[in-house]
Scaffold this active site. Sequence first.
Site, PDB file in Angstrom:
ATOM      1  N   GLU A  61      28.141  38.793  34.744  1.00 45.18           N
ATOM      2  CA  GLU A  61      28.812  39.897  34.042  1.00 45.18           C
ATOM      3  C   GLU A  61      30.254  39.498  33.758  1.00 45.18           C
ATOM      4  OE1 GLU A  61      28.651  43.681  36.135  1.00 45.18           O
ATOM      5  OE2 GLU A  61      30.569  44.276  35.238  1.00 45.18           O
ATOM      6  N   ARG A  89      38.035  42.819  30.412  1.00 51.34           N
ATOM      7  CA  ARG A  89      39.372  43.203  30.884  1.00 51.34           C
ATOM      8  C   ARG A  89      40.418  42.226  30.398  1.00 51.34           C
ATOM      9  NH1 ARG A  89      37.713  44.546  37.159  1.00 51.34           N
ATOM     10  NH2 ARG A  89      35.820  45.622  36.541  1.00 51.34           N
ATOM     11  N   LYS A 137      24.357  51.292  37.726  1.00 51.56           N
ATOM     12  CA  LYS A 137      25.352  50.719  38.620  1.00 51.56           C
ATOM     13  C   LYS A 137      25.895  51.848  39.501  1.00 51.56           C
ATOM     14  CE  LYS A 137      30.048  48.821  38.041  1.00 51.56           C
ATOM     15  NZ  LYS A 137      30.699  47.543  37.703  1.00 51.56           N
TER      16      LYS A 137
HETATM   17  C1  3PG Z   1      33.496  45.931  39.049  1.00 56.93           C
HETATM   18  O1  3PG Z   1      33.988  46.022  37.959  1.00 56.93           O
HETATM   19  O2  3PG Z   1      32.296  46.035  39.230  1.00 56.93           O
HETATM   20  C2  3PG Z   1      34.391  45.770  40.205  1.00 56.93           C
HETATM   21  O3  3PG Z   1      35.705  45.665  39.810  1.00 56.93           O
HETATM   22  C3  3PG Z   1      34.053  44.642  41.097  1.00 56.93           C
HETATM   23  O4  3PG Z   1      34.500  45.063  42.302  1.00 56.93           O
HETATM   24  P1  3PG Z   1      34.967  44.054  43.441  1.00 56.93           P
HETATM   25  O5  3PG Z   1      36.155  43.321  42.872  1.00 56.93           O
HETATM   26  O6  3PG Z   1      35.336  44.949  44.593  1.00 56.93           O
HETATM   27  O7  3PG Z   1      33.831  43.131  43.728  1.00 56.93           O
END
Ligand code: 3PG
Length: 208
Positions: free
Chosen positions: A40, A44, A128
Amino acid sequence: MIAADLFDLAPVIPVVVLDDADAAVPLARALVDGGLPVIEVTLRTEAALAAITRIAAEVPDAVVGAGTVVRPQDAERSAAAGARFLVSPGCTPRLQAAMAAQGLPFLPGVATASEAIALLEDGITAMKFFPAEAAGGIPYLKALHGPLPQLRFCPTGGVGPGNAADYLALKNVGCVGGSWLTPPDAVRGGDWDRIRKLAAEAAALRSG
Ligand code: 3PG
């Protein structure tokens, strides 16, 4: 491919933030070589769409998708760039319609029973769970399984090597997602060996 198929491809979806599209292909190869083909790339950064295009074109064993899809146009642009699935941190009717319109599997984000039920009304059962740890984590997902056993989640947000196996052991968890596979310093420094090793450890997490 439907969204639930993503769960069968790998126990962990690396959530990737890329500042430099040139890193996309070697990074994706390291993840695939480690055993994590579903990737994924979050929208950003400026480089995200170019990164998706390059991975889609140059790493045939990767299944690359777009994350942080928050506006309808994000869904359209991601599909045009070559994304094979879409992930959103939350969902609105407009965003859901835009993601569905691309004809790609998508994992809409939810954090509450009501949000999950709203998606279920439209036949969506793969989603999700975000932000997983902050929204209640493992106890919350366990509690949802009682009234909503037909749902499968990809918990993301605060999931890491210390708790991923516990999430994966839940009946309603299809896979988990997280950024721990791609530490920023390893990505910046091109330390693909380290990322391949992190991916291999994560790939071995699949629960019984
Ligand atoms: C996402 O977008 O799914 C999260 O920012 C990932 O979260 P993490 O950095 O805590 O793994």
